[in-house]
Design a protein around this motif. Structure first.
Motif, PDB file in Angstrom:
ATOM      1  N   PHE A 172     -16.603  -7.661  -2.895  1.00  4.87           N
ATOM      2  CA  PHE A 172     -16.584  -7.818  -1.440  1.00  4.87           C
ATOM      3  C   PHE A 172     -15.237  -7.352  -0.880  1.00  4.87           C
ATOM      4  O   PHE A 172     -15.181  -6.634   0.123  1.00  4.87           O
ATOM      5  CB  PHE A 172     -16.861  -9.274  -1.080  1.00  4.87           C
ATOM      6  CG  PHE A 172     -16.738  -9.605   0.382  1.00  4.87           C
ATOM      7  CD1 PHE A 172     -17.063  -8.682   1.367  1.00  4.87           C
ATOM      8  CD2 PHE A 172     -16.309 -10.863   0.782  1.00  4.87           C
ATOM      9  CE1 PHE A 172     -16.951  -8.991   2.723  1.00  4.87           C
ATOM     10  CE2 PHE A 172     -16.191 -11.185   2.121  1.00  4.87           C
ATOM     11  CZ  PHE A 172     -16.507 -10.251   3.086  1.00  4.87           C
ATOM     12  N   ALA A 173     -14.154  -7.751  -1.538  1.00  2.00           N
ATOM     13  CA  ALA A 173     -12.823  -7.334  -1.082  1.00  2.00           C
ATOM     14  C   ALA A 173     -12.677  -5.815  -1.161  1.00  2.00           C
ATOM     15  O   ALA A 173     -12.096  -5.187  -0.266  1.00  2.00           O
ATOM     16  CB  ALA A 173     -11.746  -8.024  -1.910  1.00  2.00           C
ATOM     17  N   GLU A 174     -13.215  -5.212  -2.214  1.00  4.28           N
ATOM     18  CA  GLU A 174     -13.150  -3.749  -2.353  1.00  4.28           C
ATOM     19  C   GLU A 174     -13.923  -3.072  -1.229  1.00  4.28           C
ATOM     20  O   GLU A 174     -13.435  -2.125  -0.602  1.00  4.28           O
ATOM     21  CB  GLU A 174     -13.727  -3.332  -3.704  1.00  4.28           C
ATOM     22  CG  GLU A 174     -12.813  -3.563  -4.882  1.00  4.28           C
ATOM     23  CD  GLU A 174     -13.385  -2.973  -6.159  1.00  4.28           C
ATOM     24  OE1 GLU A 174     -14.521  -2.453  -6.122  1.00  4.28           O
ATOM     25  OE2 GLU A 174     -12.706  -3.036  -7.194  1.00  4.28           O
ATOM     26  N   TRP A 175     -15.162  -3.525  -0.992  1.00  5.52           N
ATOM     27  CA  TRP A 175     -15.972  -2.911   0.063  1.00  5.52           C
ATOM     28  C   TRP A 175     -15.306  -3.091   1.423  1.00  5.52           C
ATOM     29  O   TRP A 175     -15.219  -2.130   2.207  1.00  5.52           O
ATOM     30  CB  TRP A 175     -17.376  -3.531   0.077  1.00  5.52           C
ATOM     31  CG  TRP A 175     -18.147  -3.157   1.313  1.00  5.52           C
ATOM     32  CD1 TRP A 175     -18.388  -1.891   1.774  1.00  5.52           C
ATOM     33  CD2 TRP A 175     -18.730  -4.044   2.275  1.00  5.52           C
ATOM     34  NE1 TRP A 175     -19.106  -1.943   2.950  1.00  5.52           N
ATOM     35  CE2 TRP A 175     -19.332  -3.251   3.273  1.00  5.52           C
ATOM     36  CE3 TRP A 175     -18.818  -5.433   2.369  1.00  5.52           C
ATOM     37  CZ2 TRP A 175     -20.000  -3.812   4.365  1.00  5.52           C
ATOM     38  CZ3 TRP A 175     -19.488  -5.987   3.438  1.00  5.52           C
ATOM     39  CH2 TRP A 175     -20.067  -5.185   4.429  1.00  5.52           C
ATOM     40  N   PHE A 176     -14.847  -4.282   1.700  1.00  2.00           N
ATOM     41  CA  PHE A 176     -14.214  -4.554   2.991  1.00  2.00           C
ATOM     42  C   PHE A 176     -13.030  -3.609   3.206  1.00  2.00           C
ATOM     43  O   PHE A 176     -12.890  -3.010   4.268  1.00  2.00           O
ATOM     44  CB  PHE A 176     -13.753  -6.010   3.038  1.00  2.00           C
ATOM     45  CG  PHE A 176     -13.036  -6.390   4.299  1.00  2.00           C
ATOM     46  CD1 PHE A 176     -13.738  -6.784   5.429  1.00  2.00           C
ATOM     47  CD2 PHE A 176     -11.651  -6.353   4.370  1.00  2.00           C
ATOM     48  CE1 PHE A 176     -13.082  -7.129   6.600  1.00  2.00           C
ATOM     49  CE2 PHE A 176     -10.976  -6.696   5.522  1.00  2.00           C
ATOM     50  CZ  PHE A 176     -11.696  -7.087   6.646  1.00  2.00           C
ATOM     51  N   ALA A 177     -12.185  -3.458   2.186  1.00  2.92           N
ATOM     52  CA  ALA A 177     -10.988  -2.630   2.332  1.00  2.92           C
ATOM     53  C   ALA A 177     -11.348  -1.158   2.547  1.00  2.92           C
ATOM     54  O   ALA A 177     -10.785  -0.499   3.437  1.00  2.92           O
ATOM     55  CB  ALA A 177     -10.098  -2.776   1.093  1.00  2.92           C
ATOM     56  N   VAL A 178     -12.278  -0.647   1.762  1.00  3.42           N
ATOM     57  CA  VAL A 178     -12.657   0.756   1.904  1.00  3.42           C
ATOM     58  C   VAL A 178     -13.340   0.991   3.244  1.00  3.42           C
ATOM     59  O   VAL A 178     -13.088   1.997   3.929  1.00  3.42           O
ATOM     60  CB  VAL A 178     -13.564   1.198   0.734  1.00  3.42           C
ATOM     61  CG1 VAL A 178     -14.032   2.632   0.932  1.00  3.42           C
ATOM     62  CG2 VAL A 178     -12.839   1.062  -0.592  1.00  3.42           C
ATOM     63  N   LEU A 201      -6.262  -7.077   1.638  1.00  7.04           N
ATOM     64  CA  LEU A 201      -5.091  -6.404   2.198  1.00  7.04           C
ATOM     65  C   LEU A 201      -4.360  -5.589   1.133  1.00  7.04           C
ATOM     66  O   LEU A 201      -3.827  -4.506   1.423  1.00  7.04           O
ATOM     67  CB  LEU A 201      -4.148  -7.433   2.826  1.00  7.04           C
ATOM     68  CG  LEU A 201      -4.679  -8.077   4.113  1.00  7.04           C
ATOM     69  CD1 LEU A 201      -3.798  -9.240   4.535  1.00  7.04           C
ATOM     70  CD2 LEU A 201      -4.769  -7.042   5.233  1.00  7.04           C
ATOM     71  N   GLU A 202      -4.344  -6.090  -0.090  1.00  5.25           N
ATOM     72  CA  GLU A 202      -3.739  -5.308  -1.176  1.00  5.25           C
ATOM     73  C   GLU A 202      -4.501  -4.007  -1.385  1.00  5.25           C
ATOM     74  O   GLU A 202      -3.907  -2.938  -1.560  1.00  5.25           O
ATOM     75  CB  GLU A 202      -3.738  -6.139  -2.462  1.00  5.25           C
ATOM     76  CG  GLU A 202      -3.098  -5.430  -3.651  1.00  5.25           C
ATOM     77  CD  GLU A 202      -3.116  -6.271  -4.910  1.00  5.25           C
ATOM     78  OE1 GLU A 202      -2.960  -5.689  -6.005  1.00  5.25           O
ATOM     79  OE2 GLU A 202      -3.287  -7.508  -4.809  1.00  5.25           O
ATOM     80  N   PHE A 203      -5.836  -4.073  -1.347  1.00  7.41           N
ATOM     81  CA  PHE A 203      -6.646  -2.855  -1.482  1.00  7.41           C
ATOM     82  C   PHE A 203      -6.435  -1.932  -0.289  1.00  7.41           C
ATOM     83  O   PHE A 203      -6.377  -0.706  -0.450  1.00  7.41           O
ATOM     84  CB  PHE A 203      -8.129  -3.217  -1.606  1.00  7.41           C
ATOM     85  CG  PHE A 203      -8.481  -3.942  -2.878  1.00  7.41           C
ATOM     86  CD1 PHE A 203      -7.755  -3.726  -4.040  1.00  7.41           C
ATOM     87  CD2 PHE A 203      -9.546  -4.829  -2.925  1.00  7.41           C
ATOM     88  CE1 PHE A 203      -8.073  -4.387  -5.219  1.00  7.41           C
ATOM     89  CE2 PHE A 203      -9.875  -5.495  -4.094  1.00  7.41           C
ATOM     90  CZ  PHE A 203      -9.140  -5.270  -5.248  1.00  7.41           C
ATOM     91  N   GLU A 204      -6.323  -2.492   0.913  1.00  5.48           N
ATOM     92  CA  GLU A 204      -6.091  -1.663   2.098  1.00  5.48           C
ATOM     93  C   GLU A 204      -4.770  -0.910   1.985  1.00  5.48           C
ATOM     94  O   GLU A 204      -4.677   0.271   2.343  1.00  5.48           O
ATOM     95  CB  GLU A 204      -6.095  -2.529   3.362  1.00  5.48           C
ATOM     96  CG  GLU A 204      -7.472  -2.975   3.811  1.00  5.48           C
ATOM     97  CD  GLU A 204      -7.441  -3.641   5.184  1.00  5.48           C
ATOM     98  OE1 GLU A 204      -6.381  -3.613   5.834  1.00  5.48           O
ATOM     99  OE2 GLU A 204      -8.476  -4.183   5.607  1.00  5.48           O
ATOM    100  N   ILE A 205      -3.756  -1.582   1.490  1.00  8.33           N
ATOM    101  CA  ILE A 205      -2.446  -0.939   1.341  1.00  8.33           C
ATOM    102  C   ILE A 205      -2.532   0.210   0.334  1.00  8.33           C
ATOM    103  O   ILE A 205      -1.907   1.265   0.524  1.00  8.33           O
ATOM    104  CB  ILE A 205      -1.384  -1.976   0.909  1.00  8.33           C
ATOM    105  CG1 ILE A 205      -1.129  -2.964   2.054  1.00  8.33           C
ATOM    106  CG2 ILE A 205      -0.088  -1.294   0.505  1.00  8.33           C
ATOM    107  CD1 ILE A 205      -0.275  -4.156   1.667  1.00  8.33           C
ATOM    108  N   ARG A 206      -3.320   0.043  -0.711  1.00  6.50           N
ATOM    109  CA  ARG A 206      -3.504   1.133  -1.672  1.00  6.50           C
ATOM    110  C   ARG A 206      -4.130   2.352  -1.012  1.00  6.50           C
ATOM    111  O   ARG A 206      -3.848   3.488  -1.385  1.00  6.50           O
ATOM    112  CB  ARG A 206      -4.404   0.686  -2.830  1.00  6.50           C
ATOM    113  CG  ARG A 206      -3.806  -0.382  -3.718  1.00  6.50           C
ATOM    114  CD  ARG A 206      -4.780  -0.731  -4.841  1.00  6.50           C
ATOM    115  NE  ARG A 206      -4.349  -1.895  -5.595  1.00  6.50           N
ATOM    116  CZ  ARG A 206      -5.042  -2.425  -6.598  1.00  6.50           C
ATOM    117  NH1 ARG A 206      -6.201  -1.890  -6.950  1.00  6.50           N
ATOM    118  NH2 ARG A 206      -4.592  -3.491  -7.236  1.00  6.50           N
ATOM    119  N   LEU A 207      -4.984   2.108  -0.017  1.00  2.95           N
ATOM    120  CA  LEU A 207      -5.680   3.198   0.671  1.00  2.95           C
ATOM    121  C   LEU A 207      -4.878   3.752   1.836  1.00  2.95           C
ATOM    122  O   LEU A 207      -5.256   4.770   2.415  1.00  2.95           O
ATOM    123  CB  LEU A 207      -7.039   2.698   1.178  1.00  2.95           C
ATOM    124  CG  LEU A 207      -8.018   2.247   0.089  1.00  2.95           C
ATOM    125  CD1 LEU A 207      -9.174   1.476   0.697  1.00  2.95           C
ATOM    126  CD2 LEU A 207      -8.542   3.451  -0.694  1.00  2.95           C
TER     127      LEU A 207
END
Length: 888
Positions: free
Chosen positions: A468-474, A508-514
């Motif tokens: 869910f966190a991955e999908w949300f961030a992407v 947010l960590e995943f968003e920062i990666r993107l």
């Protein structure tokens, strides 16, 4: 798809180079000639494209076009229908109607000739050959969709009820096979269930029907697979063994419920659940058009590859992927999306999932077809689009299309232990839907996010929370990171390890990666910006510990850095490090000189490789001898290297995983070393490290998964290499014996079915001998990594009384009383609950390997809790038993 593309579209070329136009048109003419379609190809494409405007109006015209085709090619007609049935399942009722029209005798045809050779019967006979091909290959989706087609034809009186009943009974018989795998059983059960839902209305009226017997067979099979369902429920419950969930349903459970409900009312409701355009045609006279008799079938057994490889302990080295029960998560109520416990809802979800599955290769086309799906349903199934005329017939359902589609996509994404397709496909498909219809799909996506976020605090599985966190961030990165974070401000009062707080950090960590830190930071409200437990106040990057000139080892680090930057040879760097080590030892001020030197060296090496991924690879590859020299052969040295890597990249945890993977790839450390390091350094998320109870977060799970996948992958590669070398060796032996006149038939080897031992004829082949030794070594490494993982989870969840880090919450969070008051849980309790979730996920994800080595792993891994009667130890063993098939 390819048949939708025009062969005659000439690309726009601009206004210049007019003198080249003649050459352009000549080339265009050549392309036209090269792409010329034969009359048979045109007919096949016309069949496949049925319904692009109005399928009801097109059916008579298409039937006439088929009959007037000269010469008439039955295989072409059959192939077109077969492609359409297996690639466009939403059109199946209309192809059944088309075959019903072709089954009618033509004008002037007498009864005798029509019953023996009607065009519809010829097409169906050829179609059956293709179905038999799917069955022989066990292409289950294609087989199931063909059964849908046969079921509709049974209702249309084209196929006899008796033969259709026998066909469904053949699939039900699979469920009675001894030791049938769950994957085979589930696919066979779905064939019987869905075929019966569609054709049950006419089969129930036949005295020869065996509907009740089929339902009973499926029920008995479903009752026998109770335990596996508990491990793959999307909502994790540690204190109950109920397989029914409020917000999820298991596909076989639901199919059985639908069948029983229909059977109790003689399948009356089924006729209103899906289109039946063939019912508008006059009834067939069996004396004029006799129904087609489906041939009897026997579902072929599963193909089991025997490569003759076994481990040192005699265990089977072959690993077969496990299939698990499929639970689909519900995001909306039954007034918004289809109720899967109804015939219409069950079939709508099935068709949407089949469409998602079929069009994985073309997400854009898939998105378009999903938004056009109501066209193929009973009028009134979905709410009409704004401005569209009201349907003449109201089914009373009026579901929301976009919410239904998003729920089906996310339901497929959140299947456990792994989704049907890669996560990126589901994410990209939702993005395409939003681009096609932002005004209608966007709100459905927003509602889905909010429903999933709410579920986080109610036991949503830890692996699904990570997805869910991955999908949300992407998804946020695709749409400008626009989200109403203010809605979640009240949740900042929750415990720092509450699943909602954990989700915020990971997303947010995943968003920062993107993107980058400051860009994401500006999208948050001020309270979140200032909370370091939500988002770090430091930009992700390297943390070179010896960069500060005031550091006591600054000069030592700079001397190593200058050599590395100057691209000195590895042996020169090693010599310099040895001299530094001697200097530190002689100073008498350092108790752990070796540890310090390794830390400084690894930090320096990572520093020169920190600019980019290519810099990292170049640095590692250039100084492999240096790394091997630092690692040595003892476990402590390798643990020091891993600790130095984690320290250098502690602000960017993704890089920790990447570097660990590269160190394993170049065999600087082993997977067992990574597993051991992970459990030695566990402590939940980074900002809470140092807490007394040992616990795992998603970060630690990623490290474990990377190590275990590496170990398992190496064994698989080694196994394939041995199999190839053995085949090559056997072939060469056969050729030699044949060349000297030996009877080749007398030297057929039984190596395909017996374990191949190192002292067999492999001794005559040095390559094979080396490969077998490597295979044995890698298998021991694989079992070691798995056993160390089990031991680590035991240390976290059921530590021995003498262990240094006790976890008093491991036994409390698994009780119903504690779960009811989870709103008051501390960070330690939520950490422990998450660790239980990762243990369950480990067991179900790696169950094929655990099942193969269950005696060895069970003895070694659970040695510390052997004979323990604590609730935590019992739950660990019970979960293990479910994953390895010991719990029924």
């Amino acid at each position: 798809m390819s048949y939708d593309r025009s062969h005659y579209d000439r690309p726009h070329r601009g206004g210049g180079n007019r003198r080249r136009y003649k050459d352009d048109y000549d080339a265009h003419d050549r392309r036209t000639r090269d792409s010329f379609e034969s009359p048979e190809q045109i007919l096949k494409n016309t069949i496949i494209k049925l319904g692009e405007v109005d399928p009801i109006q097109e059916l008579p015209r298409l039937a006439k076009q088929i009959r007037e085709q000269v010469p008439l090619s039955v295989p072409v007609i059959s192939e077109g229908i077969r492609i359409a049935v297996t690639e466009q399942p939403y059109k199946i009722p209309y192809y059944a109607a088309l075959l019903r029209l072709l089954h009618d005798p033509t004008e002037g045809e007498n009864a005798e000739s029509s019953t023996s050779s009607s065009l519809g019967k010829q097409v169906l006979e050829d179609f059956w050959k293709g179905f038999q091909g799917y069955l022989d290959k066990l292409a289950w989706r294609d087989v199931r969709l063909c059964i849908h087609f046969f079921a509709h034809l049974t209702v249309a009186q084209v196929i006899s009820i008796e033969s259709m009943s026998a066909l469904l009974q053949s699939f039900a018989a699979v469920l009675d096979e001894f030791g049938v795998s769950y994957g085979r059983g589930r696919n066979a059960a779905l064939c019987a269930i869905e075929g019966l839902i569609i054709s049950g209305a006419v089969m129930a009226k036949s005295s020869s029907s065996n509907t009740t017997e089929i339902i009973k067979t499926v029920q008995n099979y479903n009752d026998s697979i109770y335990a596996p369902k508990l491990l793959v429920q999307p909502a994790m419950s540690l204190f109950t063994e109920s397989r029914s969930l409020e917000n999820a349903d298991e596909v076989i459970d639901t199919g059985l419920f639908v069948l029983k409900a229909l059977d109790s009312f003689e399948f009356v409701e089924a006729s209103e659940s899906f289109p039946q355009p063939y019912l508008d045609f006059p009834d067939l006279d069996p004396t004029v058009s006799a129904p087609f008799e489906l041939p009897a079938i026997l579902v072929p057994p599963e193909v089991i590859e025997l490569d003759g490889l076994a481990t040192d302990a005699g265990e089977d080295a072959q690993v077969k992927k496990e299939d698990w029960p499929q639970y689909f998560f519900h995001l909306f109520d039954n007034d918004t999306t289809p109720d899967s416990a109804t015939p219409a809802g069950f079939l709508v979800r099935s068709q949407i999932l089949d469409t998602i599955d079929i069009f994985e290769i073309n997400r854009k086309e898939c998105a378009r077809l999903l938004l056009e799906y109501p066209k193929w349903c009973v009028p009134g199934t979905f709410k009409p689009k704004p401005g569209a005329p009201e349907p003449e017939f109201e089914s009373g359902k009026n579901w929301q299309l976009e919410s239904t589609v998003i729920e089906a996509i996310l339901g497929s994404l959140y299947l456990l232990p792994e989704s049907t397709h890669k996560t990126v496909y589901h994410i990209a498909l939702i993005t395409e839907l939003c681009k096609l219809s932002p005004s209608t799909v966007g709100p459905a996506v927003g509602k889905s996010i909010r429903r999933l976020y709410t579920a986080l605090g109610d036991g949503f599985d830890v692996e699904n929370a990570r997805r869910f966190a991955e999908w949300f961030a992407v998804h946020m990165s695709n749409f400008g990171f626009q989200w109403v974070w203010k809605e979640w401000l009240p949740d900042l009062e929750l415990s720092e390890q509450h699943p909602k707080r954990t989700f915020m950090r990971r997303a947010l960590e995943f968003e920062i990666r993107l993107s980058y830190h400051d860009r994401v930071l500006k999208t948050l409200p001020e309270p979140m910006q200032n909370d370091t437990t939500v988002i770090s106040d430091q930009t992700p990057g390297p943390a070179f510990e010896y960069e500060d000139p005031t550091h006591p080892h600054y000069d030592t680090a700079q001397s190593i850095l200058s050599l590395l930057r100057g691209r000195s040879k590895a042996n020169e760097v090693l010599s310099h490090i040895e001299s530094l080590k001697t200097t530190l030892e002689s100073s008498g001020t350092h108790l752990h000189v070796d540890n310090t030197i390794r830390s400084i060296s690894i930090h320096c090496l990572l520093s020169i490789g920190s600019r980019s991924f290519s810099h990292l690879l170049n640095a590692i590859e250039r100084y492999l001898p240096l790394l091997r020299g630092l690692a040595g052969t003892d476990a402590e040295s390798k643990q020091d290297i891993l600790s130095a890597v984690a320290s250098f990249w502690h602000l960017n945890r993704q890089m920790v995983n990447i570097v660990f993977d590269k160190l394993m790839q170049y065999q600087i450390v082993d997977p067992t070393d990574v597993v051991g390091w992970t459990f030695e350094n566990v402590g939940g998320d980074v900002h809470l490290s140092g807490m007394r109870p040992m616990s795992l977060s998603a970060f630690e799970w990623d490290l474990l998964k990377g190590a275990l996948d590496k170990a398992n992958g190496r064994v698989m590669v080694a196994r394939r290499k041995v199999a190839a070398l053995r085949k090559e060796h056997d072939d060469s032996v056969a050729r030699v014996k044949a060349s000297v006149g030996a009877d080749v038939g007398s030297i057929e080897m039984d190596a395909d079915v017996k374990p191949f031992k190192q002292d067999d004829s492999a001794s005559e082949n040095p390559q094979l001998t080396v490969a077998l030794k490597a295979f044995a070594s890698l298998t021991r490494e694989q079992k070691g990594a798995l056993a160390r993982t089990i031991e680590g989870f035991v240390s976290c969840l059921a530590p021995s009384p003498s262990a240094g880090r006790q976890n008093p919450y491991a036994e409390t969070v698994i009780t119903e009383q504690a779960w009811e008051v989870r709103a008051t849980w501390s960070a330690d309790e939520w950490n422990t609950w998450e660790t239980w979730g990762w243990y369950r996920h480990f067991c179900r994800t790696y169950s094929p390997y655990l099942r193969n080595y269950q005696e060895t792993l069970g003895t070694v891994g659970f040695a510390k809790i052997e004979g323990s009667t604590s609730p935590a130890a019992k739950l660990m063993k019970k979960t293990w038993g479910m994953a390895t098939g010991q719990e029924s």
